[in-house]
Design a protein around this motif. Structure first.
Motif, PDB file in Angstrom:
ATOM      1  N   PHE A   9       0.868  -1.187   0.000  1.00 25.37           N
ATOM      2  CA  PHE A   9       0.000   0.000   0.000  1.00 25.37           C
ATOM      3  C   PHE A   9       0.895   1.224   0.000  1.00 25.37           C
ATOM      4  O   PHE A   9       1.896   1.281   0.734  1.00 25.37           O
ATOM      5  CB  PHE A   9      -0.882   0.001   1.258  1.00 25.37           C
ATOM      6  CG  PHE A   9      -1.637   1.290   1.508  1.00 25.37           C
ATOM      7  CD1 PHE A   9      -2.957   1.421   1.134  1.00 25.37           C
ATOM      8  CD2 PHE A   9      -1.012   2.375   2.129  1.00 25.37           C
ATOM      9  CE1 PHE A   9      -3.648   2.601   1.371  1.00 25.37           C
ATOM     10  CE2 PHE A   9      -1.700   3.557   2.368  1.00 25.37           C
ATOM     11  CZ  PHE A   9      -3.024   3.670   1.988  1.00 25.37           C
ATOM     12  N   ALA A  11       0.199   5.633  -0.400  1.00 29.73           N
ATOM     13  CA  ALA A  11      -0.557   6.834  -0.773  1.00 29.73           C
ATOM     14  C   ALA A  11       0.405   7.845  -1.379  1.00 29.73           C
ATOM     15  O   ALA A  11       1.419   8.189  -0.765  1.00 29.73           O
ATOM     16  CB  ALA A  11      -1.246   7.429   0.450  1.00 29.73           C
ATOM     17  N   SER A  15      -2.967  11.466   2.278  1.00 32.94           N
ATOM     18  CA  SER A  15      -2.605  11.032   3.629  1.00 32.94           C
ATOM     19  C   SER A  15      -1.622  12.047   4.201  1.00 32.94           C
ATOM     20  O   SER A  15      -0.532  12.254   3.662  1.00 32.94           O
ATOM     21  CB  SER A  15      -1.957   9.640   3.607  1.00 32.94           C
ATOM     22  OG  SER A  15      -2.924   8.643   3.386  1.00 32.94           O
ATOM     23  N   ASN A  21      -6.384  12.899  -3.496  1.00 30.15           N
ATOM     24  CA  ASN A  21      -6.312  11.497  -3.103  1.00 30.15           C
ATOM     25  C   ASN A  21      -5.784  10.611  -4.230  1.00 30.15           C
ATOM     26  O   ASN A  21      -6.333  10.597  -5.335  1.00 30.15           O
ATOM     27  CB  ASN A  21      -7.701  11.012  -2.679  1.00 30.15           C
ATOM     28  CG  ASN A  21      -8.211  11.795  -1.484  1.00 30.15           C
ATOM     29  OD1 ASN A  21      -7.712  11.663  -0.383  1.00 30.15           O
ATOM     30  ND2 ASN A  21      -9.210  12.639  -1.713  1.00 30.15           N
ATOM     31  N   THR A  23      -4.092   6.530  -4.252  1.00 33.77           N
ATOM     32  CA  THR A  23      -3.673   5.368  -3.477  1.00 33.77           C
ATOM     33  C   THR A  23      -3.226   4.265  -4.421  1.00 33.77           C
ATOM     34  O   THR A  23      -3.874   4.005  -5.434  1.00 33.77           O
ATOM     35  CB  THR A  23      -4.831   4.838  -2.604  1.00 33.77           C
ATOM     36  OG1 THR A  23      -5.303   5.902  -1.773  1.00 33.77           O
ATOM     37  CG2 THR A  23      -4.372   3.684  -1.732  1.00 33.77           C
ATOM     38  N   TYR A  25      -2.084   0.119  -4.668  1.00 37.17           N
ATOM     39  CA  TYR A  25      -1.991  -1.213  -4.084  1.00 37.17           C
ATOM     40  C   TYR A  25      -1.096  -2.051  -4.989  1.00 37.17           C
ATOM     41  O   TYR A  25      -1.205  -1.974  -6.229  1.00 37.17           O
ATOM     42  CB  TYR A  25      -3.368  -1.866  -3.978  1.00 37.17           C
ATOM     43  CG  TYR A  25      -4.275  -1.224  -2.951  1.00 37.17           C
ATOM     44  CD1 TYR A  25      -4.202  -1.579  -1.603  1.00 37.17           C
ATOM     45  CD2 TYR A  25      -5.201  -0.249  -3.323  1.00 37.17           C
ATOM     46  CE1 TYR A  25      -5.028  -0.992  -0.662  1.00 37.17           C
ATOM     47  CE2 TYR A  25      -6.035   0.349  -2.392  1.00 37.17           C
ATOM     48  CZ  TYR A  25      -5.936  -0.025  -1.053  1.00 37.17           C
ATOM     49  OH  TYR A  25      -6.751   0.568  -0.118  1.00 37.17           O
ATOM     50  N   HIS A 159     -11.803  -0.798   1.040  1.00 36.55           N
ATOM     51  CA  HIS A 159     -11.367   0.595   0.860  1.00 36.55           C
ATOM     52  C   HIS A 159     -12.631   1.454   0.829  1.00 36.55           C
ATOM     53  O   HIS A 159     -13.407   1.393  -0.127  1.00 36.55           O
ATOM     54  CB  HIS A 159     -10.590   0.696  -0.457  1.00 36.55           C
ATOM     55  CG  HIS A 159     -10.081   2.065  -0.780  1.00 36.55           C
ATOM     56  ND1 HIS A 159      -8.737   2.400  -0.735  1.00 36.55           N
ATOM     57  CD2 HIS A 159     -10.725   3.197  -1.180  1.00 36.55           C
ATOM     58  CE1 HIS A 159      -8.587   3.657  -1.087  1.00 36.55           C
ATOM     59  NE2 HIS A 159      -9.780   4.169  -1.351  1.00 36.55           N
ATOM     60  N   VAL A 192      -9.215   0.353   4.783  1.00 36.45           N
ATOM     61  CA  VAL A 192      -8.593   1.647   4.510  1.00 36.45           C
ATOM     62  C   VAL A 192      -9.722   2.665   4.537  1.00 36.45           C
ATOM     63  O   VAL A 192     -10.627   2.626   3.698  1.00 36.45           O
ATOM     64  CB  VAL A 192      -7.867   1.623   3.150  1.00 36.45           C
ATOM     65  CG1 VAL A 192      -7.306   2.996   2.823  1.00 36.45           C
ATOM     66  CG2 VAL A 192      -6.755   0.571   3.174  1.00 36.45           C
ATOM     67  N   VAL A 386      -6.900   7.062   6.207  1.00 33.67           N
ATOM     68  CA  VAL A 386      -6.489   7.920   5.090  1.00 33.67           C
ATOM     69  C   VAL A 386      -7.418   9.134   5.050  1.00 33.67           C
ATOM     70  O   VAL A 386      -8.286   9.295   5.894  1.00 33.67           O
ATOM     71  CB  VAL A 386      -6.543   7.160   3.742  1.00 33.67           C
ATOM     72  CG1 VAL A 386      -5.489   6.069   3.685  1.00 33.67           C
ATOM     73  CG2 VAL A 386      -7.929   6.583   3.479  1.00 33.67           C
ATOM     74  N   ASN A 413       1.794  10.318   3.104  1.00 30.52           N
ATOM     75  CA  ASN A 413       2.155  10.221   1.693  1.00 30.52           C
ATOM     76  C   ASN A 413       3.594   9.731   1.521  1.00 30.52           C
ATOM     77  O   ASN A 413       4.526  10.262   2.139  1.00 30.52           O
ATOM     78  CB  ASN A 413       2.018  11.581   1.005  1.00 30.52           C
ATOM     79  CG  ASN A 413       0.588  12.031   0.873  1.00 30.52           C
ATOM     80  OD1 ASN A 413      -0.340  11.240   0.968  1.00 30.52           O
ATOM     81  ND2 ASN A 413       0.388  13.323   0.640  1.00 30.52           N
TER      82      ASN A 413
END
Length: 544
Positions: A9, A11, A15, A21, A23, A25, A159, A192, A386, A413
């Protein structure tokens, strides 16, 4: 940093801040991105409106990126796509309403035919490489806000995206407690979760309650009423359409972003009973008591509709006896801009109503009771907060542990976390940063151009042109000044500065670079002596 038999994970935005935003994965050698938003500039970025995330980390791994999944259509989740998605070169996945908003942005940038946009409906699973996805509709202030169930070979993530609980939502069909409990029954390893309203001890409240508060406030107003709200708050637009009918007022909608939301909402099956609107010219011809205006600009944006109404450059004119309702939350950092517009309106005799005076707004994010309820339904083994500043993320982690969540890891981040297998922990750092959209050009937020602009904004600028022949001054130095506080002394200052420039070039032949530096320092010294400022000094040396 290639993910192996693990779930990573990271960001790249959202964050440690509210907005922008992004993110990532990672699993089985591949990455997927969730959302790609913007944030809005403040006075620290002169001439800039939009700030974009720096995606260097994933751009360098572009061959391993399998797609971008969009939770919903707010600017802090989709706003960067028109500027960054083409370079990433992967498909976008969104539900119909969100896809409509994204498509409009891509068309405005002329890249709609070069970015693949794929529509997926809620509760229809789909796969991207090693990732399985399912959109789960949740309540928020925009249609088709979705949480995501993300399945990977290592485990399952829930999420949340942006969400709240609303017992009487006016748009959409959010998942029920039973549906969310069923997701929890499948087993969720990590949740999340949105942290925006974690300090609120009470639930955010229902849009149905806002309808009553707005209707009462509008009915009590004697003159024209202007309601300002976020353009993307389609639920609030629906509410205001109902309020207009209830109070016998004609509805005028002003603002390009509001027009776009209405168009996409109607095209995807929402706001079908929204009343017919009138244009600003017609609104101004009607008796004030019969007009309800909806406008953008409640955060103090000078070029938005409310800002232009306030400064008198809009067709809509407000006077003594009219009312402006601020039906939105004041975003931290916008207090000065909002106050400026409110003071202008107050000077015109306009009454103003905010959520402090009447129940005219509810948030689209969960307070503590809603967070606790979601924990109980999803029952995650671990939580990653987050969508918040560091104070929000820390408080969310603390609150989750009090509510019985075994593990809550605070990240910001650029932190790369290994979520699974084993306990979630930080294993590395990704480069992060901000880019700015300056006209049609994307620049580093702290690069040479913006830093120069900041220095000029703070200290002003002086240009000096000097002609030399064989190292000797020809004629008189010419100077131009911008932004220095000399005002009525400007003529005298220019004479003194020209004298200083002439003195700086005396003393025999030197290299051109040495002469330029001597001139720069001489002009800066005299400017500091006259004004206390240290301006940017540009030197033009002419060999005659």
């Amino acid at each position: 940093m290639t993910p192996k038999n693990e779930l990573l994970f990271c960001a790249l935005g959202g964050s440690g801040e509210i907005g922008m935003n992004v993110t990532l994965y990672g699993a089985q050698g591949k990455w997927v991105m969730v959302d790609c938003g913007v944030t809005f500039a403040d006075a620290g970025y002169p001439g800039i409106d939009l700030i974009l995330p720096d995606l260097q980390f994933i751009e360098e791994r572009g061959d391993d990126l399998v797609g971008i999944v969009i939770t919903h259509g707010h600017e802090d989740h989709i706003g960067a796509l028109p500027y960054l998605a083409e370079d990433l070169g992967v498909p976008l996945y969104a539900t119909p309403f969100t896809a409509g908003l994204v498509r409009g942005k891509l068309e405005e940038e002329g890249i709609a035919d070069r970015v693949k946009l794929r529509i997926v409906h809620a509760n229809e699973p789909f796969k991207l490489g090693p990732f399985g996805f399912e959109f789960v509709e949740v309540s928020h202030s925009i249609p088709e806000a979705n949480a995501l169930v993300i399945d990977t070979p290592e485990g399952r993530v829930f999420h949340t995206g942006d969400w709240k609980l609303d017992a009487a939502p006016v748009l959409g069909n959010p998942a029920t407690a039973e549906a969310l409990t069923a997701i929890g029954d499948r087993g969720v390893d990590v949740m999340v979760c949105d942290s925006t309203n974690v300090f609120n001890a009470e639930a955010s409240g229902s849009e149905a309650d806002v309808r009553r508060g707005l209707a009462e406030t509008v009915a009590a107003a004697a003159g024209r009423v202007l309601v300002t709200t976020f353009a993307s708050n389609a639920a609030r637009l629906h509410t205001l359409g109902q309020v207009a009918r209830e109070t016998g007022r004609q509805l005028c909608v002003t603002g390009r972003s509001l027009d776009r939301i209405l168009k996409v909402a109607r095209a995807t099956g929402y706001l079908q009973d929204f009343p017919e609107t009138i244009d600003p010219e017609t609104a101004m011809r009607l008796p004030p008591k019969r007009v309800l205006i909806v406008a953008t600009g409640g955060q103090g944006e000078p070029r938005a509709a409310l800002g232009r109404v306030a400064d008198g450059s809009h067709t809509i004119k407000l006077t003594d006896g009219d009312t402006v309702i601020f039906s939105s939350r004041q975003i931290p950092g916008n207090e000065v801009a909002i106050g400026r517009i409110q003071n202008i309106l107050a000077g015109k005799g306009v009454a103003m109503v905010t959520e402090r005076q009447a129940h005219v707004h509810v948030s689209g994010h969960p307070g503590q009771p809603e967070l606790a309820a979601m924990y109980g339904w999803i029952r995650p083994k671990a939580l990653v907060p987050v969508h918040g500043e560091m104070r929000h993320l820390r408080e969310h982690a603390r609150f989750a542990k009090v509510q019985g969540i075994a593990s809550a890891i605070v990240q910001t981040n650029g932190d790369i976390l290994r979520l699974l297998p084993g306990p979630a922990r930080k294993i590395g750092d990704a480069p992060v940063g901000r880019l700015v959209l300056d006209g049609d050009v994307i620049l580093p937020a702290d690069g040479t151009t913006i830093n120069e602009r900041r220095r000029i904004a703070i200290n002003g600028q002086v240009s000096v042109a000097v002609a030399l022949r064989d190292g000797r001054l020809v004629g008189r130095p010419e100077l131009r000044v911008q932004g220095l506080p000399v005002e009525e002394d400007r003529a005298a200052f220019l004479v003194a500065a020209a004298d200083a420039a002439a003195e700086a070039v005396r003393g025999g032949r030197r290299s051109a670079d040495r002469v330029k530096e001597d001139l720069r320092l001489a002009i800066r010294r005299i400017a500091t002596r006259w004004t206390g400022k240290k301006p940017v000094v540009d030197v033009l040396l002419i060999e005659a």
